[in-house]
Design an enzyme around this catalytic site. Sequence first.
Site, PDB file in Angstrom:
ATOM      1  N   ASN A  97     -33.027 -15.454 -45.337  1.00 26.05           N
ATOM      2  CA  ASN A  97     -31.827 -15.867 -44.604  1.00 26.05           C
ATOM      3  C   ASN A  97     -31.494 -14.795 -43.585  1.00 26.05           C
ATOM      4  O   ASN A  97     -31.756 -13.611 -43.814  1.00 26.05           O
ATOM      5  CB  ASN A  97     -30.660 -16.007 -45.596  1.00 26.05           C
ATOM      6  CG  ASN A  97     -29.354 -16.369 -44.906  1.00 26.05           C
ATOM      7  OD1 ASN A  97     -29.292 -17.302 -44.105  1.00 26.05           O
ATOM      8  ND2 ASN A  97     -28.294 -15.620 -45.198  1.00 26.05           N
ATOM      9  N   HIS A 109     -28.278 -13.062 -41.533  1.00 25.69           N
ATOM     10  CA  HIS A 109     -26.824 -12.936 -41.604  1.00 25.69           C
ATOM     11  C   HIS A 109     -26.363 -12.003 -40.478  1.00 25.69           C
ATOM     12  O   HIS A 109     -26.985 -10.961 -40.249  1.00 25.69           O
ATOM     13  CB  HIS A 109     -26.437 -12.357 -42.969  1.00 25.69           C
ATOM     14  CG  HIS A 109     -24.958 -12.301 -43.174  1.00 25.69           C
ATOM     15  ND1 HIS A 109     -24.211 -13.424 -43.505  1.00 25.69           N
ATOM     16  CD2 HIS A 109     -24.077 -11.279 -43.069  1.00 25.69           C
ATOM     17  CE1 HIS A 109     -22.939 -13.081 -43.604  1.00 25.69           C
ATOM     18  NE2 HIS A 109     -22.832 -11.783 -43.341  1.00 25.69           N
ATOM     19  N   LYS A 166     -25.059 -24.414 -46.399  1.00 25.50           N
ATOM     20  CA  LYS A 166     -24.870 -24.890 -47.781  1.00 25.50           C
ATOM     21  C   LYS A 166     -25.714 -24.048 -48.730  1.00 25.50           C
ATOM     22  O   LYS A 166     -26.681 -23.427 -48.308  1.00 25.50           O
ATOM     23  CB  LYS A 166     -25.348 -26.345 -47.887  1.00 25.50           C
ATOM     24  CG  LYS A 166     -24.524 -27.301 -47.102  1.00 25.50           C
ATOM     25  CD  LYS A 166     -23.645 -28.063 -48.046  1.00 25.50           C
ATOM     26  CE  LYS A 166     -22.764 -29.009 -47.275  1.00 25.50           C
ATOM     27  NZ  LYS A 166     -21.479 -29.180 -47.866  1.00 25.50           N
TER      28      LYS A 166
HETATM   29  C1  GRF Z   1     -26.375 -16.800 -36.883  1.00 25.51           C
HETATM   30  O1  GRF Z   1     -25.420 -15.882 -36.479  1.00 25.51           O
HETATM   31  C2  GRF Z   1     -26.942 -16.459 -38.239  1.00 25.51           C
HETATM   32  O2  GRF Z   1     -26.976 -15.088 -38.487  1.00 25.51           O
HETATM   33  C3  GRF Z   1     -25.962 -17.103 -39.172  1.00 25.51           C
HETATM   34  O3  GRF Z   1     -25.592 -18.304 -38.532  1.00 25.51           O
HETATM   35  C4  GRF Z   1     -25.754 -18.166 -37.133  1.00 25.51           C
HETATM   36  C5  GRF Z   1     -26.642 -19.274 -36.697  1.00 25.51           C
HETATM   37  O4  GRF Z   1     -26.739 -19.360 -35.303  1.00 25.51           O
HETATM   38  N1  GRF Z   1     -26.502 -17.271 -40.490  1.00 25.51           N
HETATM   39  P1  GRF Z   1     -27.818 -20.299 -34.664  1.00 25.51           P
HETATM   40  O5  GRF Z   1     -27.583 -21.704 -35.233  1.00 25.51           O
HETATM   41  O6  GRF Z   1     -29.174 -19.792 -35.041  1.00 25.51           O
HETATM   42  O7  GRF Z   1     -27.578 -20.259 -33.193  1.00 25.51           O
END
Ligand code: GRF
Length: 201
Positions: free
Chosen positions: A101, A103, A85
């Site tokens: 964050n 990504h 969110k």
């Molecule tokens: C990861 O791939 C992260 O880069 C993205 O969401 C995913 C989260 O995976 N933002 P997890 O919940 O940490 O296993």
Amino acid sequence: MTMRVAVAVSGRGSNLEALLRALGPDTPARVVLVLSNRADAPALRVAATRGVPTDVLEDPADPAGWLTDLERYRVDLIVLAGYLKLVPAPVITRYRDRKINIHPALLPAHGGKGMYGRRVHEAVLARGDRESGATVHLVDEVYDRGAILAQQRVAVLPGDSPERLAARVLEVEHRLLPAVVLAAAAAGRPVPLPEPVELSP
Ligand code: GRF
């Protein structure tokens, strides 16, 4: 001084787990709180198993819930690890440059609203990119737009499926995110990591 970290999650929690594994009593950063918009996020169990306090935000769009928690736990750094969110604007303002964050692609490619999970890796494959990777960046008011702090590249291999590529990127995420958090703790604020990033095995 220990950097007190809150991790916001919506799903599985493997990056949270990697952080909890990397941060311990001897490191300059510690996860003091896990926040989620979903009561059923498996990541909450990851936190609970390790004895980390958790809170499910009643209304993730309401800054008051966030700010109460962040103040109560004296949080210095917010890490979004699979948090799906938007963070409310007053929280962004209050924690400007203290929010990161992760990504699963090489931003600015393949980011933005709706680009998460399998879709990211499908887009990489559909465009025929030769490489993908993981990015850690500062969070601002727009999804996936803040200044990039660190990237690690991963080759796209012939015959890759979104799942295979995701698994390879995830393995790098689990090392990149703790590296950025530890560097932030050492510097007292999030800082860019020099390229190429030296990751622990
Ligand atoms: C990861 O791939 C992260 O880069 C993205 O969401 C995913 C989260 O995976 N933002 P997890 O919940 O940490 O296993």
